[in-house]
Scaffold this motif. Structure first.
Motif: not given
Length: 214
Positions: A108-127
């Motif tokens: 099961x792979x959950x697509x959140x779309x969070x990969x668009x923040x890869x390379x930004x500080x938001x990627x390490x935030x409240x995902x």
């Protein structure tokens, strides 16, 4: 057959888990000096798109290199959770919406779309992250693995890694983190392949993850 790469590229300036050193890619041999090119790679075992086994958290549980290779290939299903915003949970309702397909899947792979923040500080935030109910389902349905396009299956604030521990305590399941391109797969089952680097007593390893669509 269509092949989709679900893997972030390893580079010297890539995002890494807070507190971890970035990988080093050093020229060990060059065309000019040696007639060929070779690179010395130095990186942590949980760099980039990678896989965690039970031995990541439990000393006497299954290491990644001891899994049979067939564990890393199977039917995958992407579940769209991209409506979630910062810090929201991936609840069991997302599985219920596609329950008949989910029950048959190995991964099961959950697509959140969070990969668009890869390379930004938001990627390490409240995902977005999964709940205990989702973890219970993964265990009871005997999944080979679960994956997400975020840096961790637990929220960044959970230093105890509670979801990891729940999954790994008694089950041979793998956790795949930092996936990308999940939005390109669609909602139908597909063949998922995630092959980890094989090294002795592996607590985790970078993988090359792909989706094979018929």
């Amino acid at each position: 057959m269509k092949i989709i790469d679900l893997t972030h590229t390893i580079s010297a300036d890539m995002p890494v888990y807070p507190g971890t050193e970035r990988p080093k890619l050093k020229a060990a041999n060059t065309y000019e000096n040696d007639g060929f090119k070779e690179t010395l790679l130095t990186m942590f075992s949980h760099t980039g798109t990678h896989m965690d086994p039970p031995a990541h958290l439990f000393a006497h549980r299954t290491t990644l290199d001891s899994f049979p290779v067939e564990h890393f290939v199977g039917q995958g299903l992407v579940i769209d959770c991209s409506d979630l915003t910062e810090g929201q949970q991936i609840t069991f309702k997302y599985i219920e919406n596609v329950r008949s397909k989910a029950d048959k899947a190995d991964f099961i792979l959950f697509y959140t779309g969070w990969d668009k923040y890869w390379g930004t500080n938001k990627y390490f935030g409240k995902y977005p992250y999964i709940t205990y109910d989702v973890a219970d389902y993964l265990i009871k349905s005997n999944k080979k693995g679960v994956g997400l396009d975020v840096i961790g299956i637990d929220p960044i604030s959970d230093v105890n890694l509670s979801i990891h521990k729940k999954l790994f305590a008694e089950n041979d399941i793998v956790v795949i983190e930092n996936l990308t391109n999940l939005e390109k797969i669609g909602q139908e089952p597909f063949t998922f392949c995630a092959l980890p680097l094989k090294f002795e007593n592996s607590d985790g390893a970078p993988i090359r993850a792909i989706a094979m669509l018929n």
